[in-house]
Write an enzyme that holds these catalytic residues in place. Structure first.
Site, short mmCIF file in Angstrom:
data_model
loop_
_atom_site.label_atom_id
_atom_site.label_comp_id
_atom_site.label_asym_id
_atom_site.label_seq_id
_atom_site.Cartn_x
_atom_site.Cartn_y
_atom_site.Cartn_z
N ALA A 190 0.82 -1.21 0.00
CA ALA A 190 0.00 0.00 0.00
C ALA A 190 0.86 1.26 0.00
O ALA A 190 0.46 2.29 -0.55
CB ALA A 190 -0.92 -0.01 1.21
N GLU A 191 2.03 1.18 0.62
CA GLU A 191 2.88 2.37 0.74
C GLU A 191 3.66 2.66 -0.55
O GLU A 191 3.70 3.80 -1.02
CB GLU A 191 3.86 2.19 1.90
CG GLU A 191 3.23 2.28 3.28
CD GLU A 191 2.91 3.71 3.69
OE1 GLU A 191 3.22 4.64 2.92
OE2 GLU A 191 2.34 3.90 4.77
N SER A 192 4.33 1.64 -1.11
CA SER A 192 5.26 1.90 -2.21
C SER A 192 5.18 0.92 -3.36
O SER A 192 5.94 1.08 -4.33
CB SER A 192 6.70 1.87 -1.66
OG SER A 192 7.03 0.55 -1.21
#
Length: 250
Positions: free
Chosen positions: A110-112
């Site tokens: 979800a972040e990167s």
């Protein structure tokens, strides 16, 4: 009477010169080669065709995974394939801090989307998108180094899980918006970005961990029904039948 003569070169004469190959002979040799004929010395040898055994020989090619641009829609195989490059660090620090490795992979996705050099507009860096304050807080000198980034990210995630007593939703919300915002609103902050972020992480986590999100049936105590034999149903029922036996001693 027949007499055969053999002409021998005279003693001291120079040896015979090799035959001169003119342009016509070269063209003839080239045509032979083009017609699948190999010229060896003066003999022409045609190559033998390969024997057909009737069996088809096919090379085994590993299946190629297609990764949609939106990594939130990846399936479990795609997430694990992307995480394989960093699996050593993920497994090591997940075990060390007692955090589910699937939750760590969900946060990274979800972040990167597992992009090591990811940089957000807010200045978050690396796989787990550490902001400079968080990086300093956990002793990170290079947020783009996968080992340092994952170590700090997992440690911070463990801190949040302990803070919110294992509540994954609150911990993930705090990872995005900060623990101060979660404490202030006593739950997921009403920020559009944070609400969508929590939804994305839990969606990926449910794909990697199918048991997550299933409704669990809680055991509820049900007292037995009163019957004819009071000795089996506790002191409250017995007191109704013989209250004089339950008077307090003076």
């Amino acid at each position: 009477m027949l007499v055969s003569f053999s002409i021998l070169p005279a003693v001291g004469a120079s040896p015979a010169k090799p035959p001169i190959i003119d342009q016509n002979m070269k063209l003839a040799m080239l045509n032979l080669t083009r017609n699948n004929t190999v010229v060896r010395g003066t003999a022409a040898v045609k190559p033998q065709p390969m024997q057909n055994t009737g069996k088809k020989v096919t090379a085994k090619v590993p299946p190629k995974l297609n990764f949609p641009d939106n990594c939130i829609s990846w399936n479990a195989q795609q997430v694990h394939a992307k995480a394989d490059r960093y699996d050593t660090h993920i497994t090591k620090y997940s075990k060390k801090h007692n955090v589910d490795s699937n939750l760590v992979k969900s946060v990274i996705t979800a972040e990167s989307c597992f992009k090591r050099k990811a940089l957000s507009s807010a200045g978050a860096q690396g796989l787990m998108q550490l902001i400079p304050d968080t990086a300093d807080r956990f002793g990170v000198t290079d947020s783009y180094d996968p080992q340092q980034n994952i170590r700090a990210g997992v440690k911070y995630l463990k801190f949040l899980l302990d803070r919110y007593k294992g509540d994954i939703k609150k911990a993930v919300a705090a990872y995005n918006a900060g623990e101060g915002a979660v404490d202030r609103y006593k739950g997921i902050p009403p920020y559009k970005e944070t609400k969508q972020y929590v939804k994305n992480v839990l969606q990926i986590y449910s794909v990697l961990n199918p048991d997550y999100g299933k409704k669990r049936v809680k055991a509820v105590y049900q007292p037995p029904k009163l019957g004819e034999k009071p000795g089996r149903y506790g002191w409250q029922y017995n007191r109704k039948l013989a209250p004089h036996l339950f008077k307090k001693m003076k």
